[in-house]
Design a protein around this motif. Structure first.
Motif, PDB file in Angstrom:
ATOM      1  N   LEU A 228       0.786  -1.078  -0.046  1.00 21.02           N
ATOM      2  CA  LEU A 228       0.168   0.004   0.124  1.00 21.02           C
ATOM      3  C   LEU A 228       0.964   1.125  -0.106  1.00 21.02           C
ATOM      4  O   LEU A 228       2.122   1.195   0.330  1.00 21.02           O
ATOM      5  N   MET A 229       0.234   2.336  -0.324  1.00 18.45           N
ATOM      6  CA  MET A 229       0.997   3.702  -0.206  1.00 18.45           C
ATOM      7  C   MET A 229       0.128   4.463   0.698  1.00 18.45           C
ATOM      8  O   MET A 229      -0.970   4.365   1.198  1.00 18.45           O
ATOM      9  N   GLU A 230       0.973   5.493   1.466  1.00 19.31           N
ATOM     10  CA  GLU A 230       0.291   6.398   2.238  1.00 19.31           C
ATOM     11  C   GLU A 230       0.593   7.673   1.808  1.00 19.31           C
ATOM     12  O   GLU A 230       1.504   8.446   2.064  1.00 19.31           O
ATOM     13  N   PRO A 231      -0.418   8.317   0.938  1.00 21.93           N
ATOM     14  CA  PRO A 231      -0.024   9.630   0.127  1.00 21.93           C
ATOM     15  C   PRO A 231       0.052  10.809   1.312  1.00 21.93           C
ATOM     16  O   PRO A 231       0.678  11.821   1.155  1.00 21.93           O
ATOM     17  N   GLU A 232      -0.865  10.631   2.184  1.00 30.24           N
ATOM     18  CA  GLU A 232      -0.981  11.734   3.340  1.00 30.24           C
ATOM     19  C   GLU A 232      -0.945  10.870   4.755  1.00 30.24           C
ATOM     20  O   GLU A 232      -1.495   9.779   4.595  1.00 30.24           O
ATOM     21  N   GLN A 233      -0.714  11.491   5.687  1.00 35.27           N
ATOM     22  CA  GLN A 233      -0.866  10.583   6.953  1.00 35.27           C
ATOM     23  C   GLN A 233      -2.177  10.317   7.372  1.00 35.27           C
ATOM     24  O   GLN A 233      -3.150  11.088   7.368  1.00 35.27           O
ATOM     25  N   GLY A 234      -2.418   9.013   7.383  1.00 34.81           N
ATOM     26  CA  GLY A 234      -3.476   8.356   7.765  1.00 34.81           C
ATOM     27  C   GLY A 234      -4.590   8.071   6.638  1.00 34.81           C
ATOM     28  O   GLY A 234      -5.568   7.425   6.698  1.00 34.81           O
ATOM     29  N   LEU A 235      -4.000   8.237   5.370  1.00 34.26           N
ATOM     30  CA  LEU A 235      -4.855   7.957   4.236  1.00 34.26           C
ATOM     31  C   LEU A 235      -3.963   6.808   3.605  1.00 34.26           C
ATOM     32  O   LEU A 235      -2.804   6.825   3.379  1.00 34.26           O
ATOM     33  N   PHE A 236      -4.792   5.769   3.197  1.00 31.01           N
ATOM     34  CA  PHE A 236      -4.023   4.628   2.427  1.00 31.01           C
ATOM     35  C   PHE A 236      -4.718   4.251   1.022  1.00 31.01           C
ATOM     36  O   PHE A 236      -5.742   4.270   1.037  1.00 31.01           O
ATOM     37  N   THR A 237      -3.845   3.739   0.193  1.00 30.38           N
ATOM     38  CA  THR A 237      -4.344   3.533  -1.137  1.00 30.38           C
ATOM     39  C   THR A 237      -3.462   2.501  -1.682  1.00 30.38           C
ATOM     40  O   THR A 237      -2.326   2.279  -1.121  1.00 30.38           O
ATOM     41  N   GLN A 238      -3.787   1.680  -2.897  1.00 34.21           N
ATOM     42  CA  GLN A 238      -2.892   0.836  -3.466  1.00 34.21           C
ATOM     43  C   GLN A 238      -2.181   1.724  -4.702  1.00 34.21           C
ATOM     44  O   GLN A 238      -2.608   2.706  -5.099  1.00 34.21           O
ATOM     45  N   PRO A 239      -0.976   1.301  -4.671  1.00 34.88           N
ATOM     46  CA  PRO A 239      -0.251   2.005  -5.866  1.00 34.88           C
ATOM     47  C   PRO A 239      -0.877   1.829  -7.163  1.00 34.88           C
ATOM     48  O   PRO A 239      -1.327   0.675  -7.442  1.00 34.88           O
TER      49      PRO A 239
END
Length: 58
Positions: A45-56
């Motif tokens: 996973l990626m964390e583009p901002e603190q506390g937000l998670f998404t798949q690359p």
């Protein structure tokens, strides 16, 4: 991981709990957040901002 595949934006730990039909309790949200952080560390996973998670995305 299905919650991330269906999402069009990064998700917070609370939203992941809701997608997994877990009770929205502080302990569950914290556990989900810690597990997602581990997935970020190993590159799933990626964390583009603190506390937000998404798949690359490719």
């Amino acid at each position: 991981m299905a919650a991330f595949a269906a999402a069009d934006a990064p998700l917070r730990a609370r939203a992941v709990c809701e997608a997994m039909d877990l009770e929205i309790a502080p302990s569950n949200v914290t556990n989900v957040r810690l597990k997602r952080k581990r997935l970020v560390e190993i590159g799933i996973l990626m964390e583009p901002e603190q506390g937000l998670f998404t798949q690359p995305r490719p």
